[in-house]
Design a protein around this motif. Sequence first.
Motif, mmCIF file in Angstrom:
data_model
loop_
_atom_site.group_PDB
_atom_site.id
_atom_site.type_symbol
_atom_site.label_atom_id
_atom_site.label_comp_id
_atom_site.label_asym_id
_atom_site.label_seq_id
_atom_site.Cartn_x
_atom_site.Cartn_y
_atom_site.Cartn_z
ATOM 1 N N GLY A 36 0.589 -1.222 0.020
ATOM 2 C CA GLY A 36 -0.058 -0.209 -0.098
ATOM 3 C C GLY A 36 0.825 1.224 0.058
ATOM 4 N N ILE A 37 0.290 2.365 -0.423
ATOM 5 C CA ILE A 37 1.093 3.604 -0.304
ATOM 6 C C ILE A 37 1.506 3.944 1.040
ATOM 7 C CG2 ILE A 37 0.696 6.242 -0.604
ATOM 8 C CD1 ILE A 37 -1.348 5.738 -2.956
ATOM 9 N N ALA A 38 2.610 4.292 1.341
ATOM 10 C CA ALA A 38 3.123 4.632 2.354
ATOM 11 C C ALA A 38 3.663 3.445 3.208
ATOM 12 C CB ALA A 38 2.529 5.712 3.493
ATOM 13 N N LYS A 39 3.586 2.144 2.843
ATOM 14 C CA LYS A 39 3.769 1.003 3.466
ATOM 15 C C LYS A 39 5.205 0.624 3.271
ATOM 16 C CE LYS A 39 3.509 -3.224 5.358
ATOM 17 N NZ LYS A 39 3.266 -3.055 6.899
ATOM 18 N N ARG A 40 6.004 0.469 4.367
ATOM 19 C CA ARG A 40 7.369 0.161 4.085
ATOM 20 C C ARG A 40 7.416 -1.431 3.706
ATOM 21 N NH1 ARG A 40 11.061 1.486 8.849
ATOM 22 N NH2 ARG A 40 10.410 -0.149 9.800
ATOM 23 N N PHE A 89 17.730 -2.820 1.451
ATOM 24 C CA PHE A 89 16.981 -1.537 1.497
ATOM 25 C C PHE A 89 15.477 -1.501 1.983
ATOM 26 C CE2 PHE A 89 20.156 -1.678 -2.146
ATOM 27 C CZ PHE A 89 20.901 -0.460 -1.953
ATOM 28 N N ILE A 90 15.273 -0.639 2.638
ATOM 29 C CA ILE A 90 13.978 -0.365 3.026
ATOM 30 C C ILE A 90 13.417 0.867 2.417
ATOM 31 C CG2 ILE A 90 12.459 0.103 5.205
ATOM 32 C CD1 ILE A 90 13.886 -2.302 5.494
ATOM 33 N N LEU A 91 12.245 0.371 1.480
ATOM 34 C CA LEU A 91 11.636 1.320 0.620
ATOM 35 C C LEU A 91 10.284 1.648 1.182
ATOM 36 C CD1 LEU A 91 12.740 -0.213 -2.842
ATOM 37 C CD2 LEU A 91 13.931 1.447 -1.286
ATOM 38 N N VAL A 92 9.547 2.722 0.397
ATOM 39 C CA VAL A 92 8.219 2.890 0.541
ATOM 40 C C VAL A 92 7.634 3.748 -0.702
ATOM 41 C CG1 VAL A 92 8.784 5.377 1.518
ATOM 42 C CG2 VAL A 92 6.651 4.025 2.220
ATOM 43 N N ALA A 93 6.608 3.375 -0.928
ATOM 44 C CA ALA A 93 5.902 3.878 -2.272
ATOM 45 C C ALA A 93 5.030 4.983 -1.881
ATOM 46 C CB ALA A 93 5.246 3.002 -2.942
ATOM 47 N N ARG A 94 5.150 5.990 -2.908
ATOM 48 C CA ARG A 94 4.263 7.306 -2.625
ATOM 49 C C ARG A 94 3.119 7.384 -3.586
ATOM 50 N NH1 ARG A 94 5.447 8.050 2.646
ATOM 51 N NH2 ARG A 94 7.659 8.385 2.801
ATOM 52 N N LYS A 121 3.853 -4.026 -7.075
ATOM 53 C CA LYS A 121 2.317 -3.355 -7.475
ATOM 54 C C LYS A 121 1.915 -2.416 -6.094
ATOM 55 C CE LYS A 121 -2.397 -4.197 -8.871
ATOM 56 N NZ LYS A 121 -3.510 -5.212 -9.100
ATOM 57 N N VAL A 122 1.823 -1.290 -6.524
ATOM 58 C CA VAL A 122 1.389 -0.338 -5.165
ATOM 59 C C VAL A 122 -0.171 0.071 -5.572
ATOM 60 C CG1 VAL A 122 2.047 1.917 -4.119
ATOM 61 C CG2 VAL A 122 3.684 0.661 -5.625
ATOM 62 N N VAL A 123 -0.799 -0.215 -4.392
ATOM 63 C CA VAL A 123 -2.352 -0.193 -4.438
ATOM 64 C C VAL A 123 -2.562 1.029 -3.374
ATOM 65 C CG1 VAL A 123 -2.784 -2.478 -5.146
ATOM 66 C CG2 VAL A 123 -2.532 -1.935 -2.348
ATOM 67 N N GLY A 124 -3.848 1.152 -3.524
ATOM 68 C CA GLY A 124 -4.236 2.516 -2.522
ATOM 69 C C GLY A 124 -3.814 2.655 -1.232
ATOM 70 N N SER A 125 -4.445 1.299 -0.472
ATOM 71 C CA SER A 125 -3.826 1.018 0.883
ATOM 72 C C SER A 125 -3.478 -0.134 1.283
ATOM 73 C CB SER A 125 -5.415 1.296 1.647
ATOM 74 O OG SER A 125 -6.242 0.190 1.296
ATOM 75 N N ASP A 126 -3.072 -0.150 2.533
ATOM 76 C CA ASP A 126 -2.490 -1.585 3.099
ATOM 77 C C ASP A 126 -3.677 -2.682 3.062
ATOM 78 O OD1 ASP A 126 -0.301 -2.729 3.855
ATOM 79 O OD2 ASP A 126 -0.848 -2.777 6.077
ATOM 80 N N GLU A 127 -4.620 -2.216 3.305
ATOM 81 C CA GLU A 127 -5.886 -3.279 3.367
ATOM 82 C C GLU A 127 -6.043 -3.875 2.009
ATOM 83 O OE1 GLU A 127 -7.213 -4.327 5.788
ATOM 84 O OE2 GLU A 127 -5.939 -3.345 7.265
ATOM 85 N N GLU A 128 -5.981 -3.063 1.152
ATOM 86 C CA GLU A 128 -6.056 -3.365 -0.523
ATOM 87 C C GLU A 128 -5.021 -4.257 -0.674
ATOM 88 O OE1 GLU A 128 -6.834 -1.611 -4.850
ATOM 89 O OE2 GLU A 128 -7.209 -0.187 -2.870
ATOM 90 N N ALA A 129 -3.834 -3.960 -0.324
ATOM 91 C CA ALA A 129 -2.751 -4.688 -0.604
ATOM 92 C C ALA A 129 -2.747 -6.345 -0.012
ATOM 93 C CB ALA A 129 -1.240 -4.299 -0.123
ATOM 94 N N LYS A 130 -3.419 -6.070 1.428
ATOM 95 C CA LYS A 130 -3.489 -7.699 1.868
ATOM 96 C C LYS A 130 -4.384 -8.182 0.892
ATOM 97 C CE LYS A 130 -3.019 -5.657 6.426
ATOM 98 N NZ LYS A 130 -3.606 -5.256 7.698
ATOM 99 N N ASP A 131 -5.746 -7.823 0.441
ATOM 100 C CA ASP A 131 -6.449 -8.340 -0.114
ATOM 101 C C ASP A 131 -6.103 -9.024 -1.759
ATOM 102 O OD1 ASP A 131 -8.306 -7.833 1.889
ATOM 103 O OD2 ASP A 131 -9.099 -5.972 0.757
#
Length: 580
Positions: A36-40, A89-94, A121-131
């Motif tokens: 998700g966006i802002a998820k490390r 590396f620890i990354l975060v998507a914006r 693949k970067v999705v809108g939220s961390d919950e969406e990424a889990k799904d």
Amino acid sequence: MKQLFITILLVLGGLTNGLVAQNGKFEASLSESQVGIAKRFKVTFSLKGKGSNFQSPAFKHFEVLSGPNRSTSIRVINGDMSRSLKYSFILVARKKGAFEIAPAKIQSGGETLTTQPLEVKVVGSDEEAKDNNGDEKDKGVVERIKDKLFIRTIVDKTKLYQGEQITATFKLYSRVNISNYSLDGMPQFNGFWTQDLNNPKKLRVKNERYQGQRYKTAMLRQVALFPQKSGTLTIDPIEMEMVVRVRKKSNNNRHPFFNNLGNYENKKVNITSNTIDIDVQPLPTQGRPASFKGAVGNFDMNVNLDNRQVKTNESINLDATISGQGNLKLIDPFKINLPGDFEIYDPKINQNINSSGNKIKGSKKFKYVLIPRSPGTFKLDPLKFSYFHPDKEKYITHRTKEFTFNVREGQGTTTQAKPDKSQAKKEVEMLEEDIRYIKTNAGNLHQKGNTFIGSGLFWGLSIAPFLLFSGMLVYRRRIEALHQDEALFRSRKARKVAKKRLKTAAKYLKGGQLDAFYTEVENGIWYYAADKTGLEVAELTKDRLRQAMLGQQIPEQEVNRLVEVLDQCEQARFAPSLAT
């Protein structure tokens, strides 16, 4: 300078050749492919074998929070050593979208190895990424235990002076059942000189209350850090891979008592400690004495001479001891100012340093041997030792009194022999014989006019003492000038000292003393660089070393190889748990 750096690299290459017997694959991996966006998340580049000149991708569309975090693993099986490297590396998507992480490159076995590209693949939220992830159950496990399993980086201060000690502790907190664990990455401590305080091979579990909750805790590592430059320095995170035992979720209508029976499974999770920024203040320039060489802490000085009344060619032992708390290992020997009539040997250094109370303290003794070669009265200038006291925020100088030596003429001293008047010249007594005995051989006769006096050999031997005296006078003045120019003196001796350290390192390696081997190699490089650049070891960093080498027109490839050697030495010394 360029020639010896290349020599060091060649020698080190020969010494460490047996550490790696194979070159393996260079692979890239992701902690999760959908975020998700802002998820490390973490990306890791792994090499089985020996590598250098690592080149990371640009990480477009991502923000790098930490890295590269380099870890080394050395294993010894039946006498055969193998090595593996990891760069993480620890990354975060914006922003949302499907993005590619370009390949990384590394030099290994004379070849350039490249990883495969990675898709994220970067999705809108961390919950969406889990799904959308195929392993959403594992992601749910991570979320459920994130407050029950974590690593804290704890420091005793976040603002200090350059060269002042800071203690960093990495501690594991857990309220879950841990089946297994492994350390994936250790911080590089860029900008710090480091010394381990506590690096347990086996974790000792204790009970501790933190933020109102009771945890089982274990110290992973405790390190003394000495910042080598001013500015904002970052303590990078430590990473661990954990296998935790969690309860399965059940959708049946059985009684909860029966659901608990055997309803557990092992899940693998990755955890990372927090990063900490350290504000390092530069040492004040006002009031800085000329005798200050980078010592920071609280120290005492004691100097002893075993004899001040000696004969020529007899030795004088001078012991100078620095004791106290601070960066003792970075303190250099004293500069002894004596006339050329004295022969001064390089000091023997004895260290008694410990980490009592999480502070680096102890003593460092420099044992000098002085040998007078001429009789007379000589004076040794006072020895000075200056250091910066961070608590008092001022420079302090310890100073000895002036030492006087009375040197008498001893055995082995060349002096001019005085004639003995009691020895009278004996006249030749003539035998009372009219006719002398006829000799059968000519004996030691010379042709008239061909005498030694006036010959070429005569003039050569007559002029030789004056030429020898002139040469010795020029040599003595050159030596005196060399001693007066400390930077030139250190530069001239640097090559000899570096070779001596490398020979000692080779002996340690042959004897299986890996820690001593890495320490000797690392010290050899740092002290050689300091002597050649005219800087103190405490002032040197890898960046300054790199700039100095490139300034000497040393190829960048050789520079990278030398820095890689330093990295390997630091990793082997300060992360021995990864070198088992």
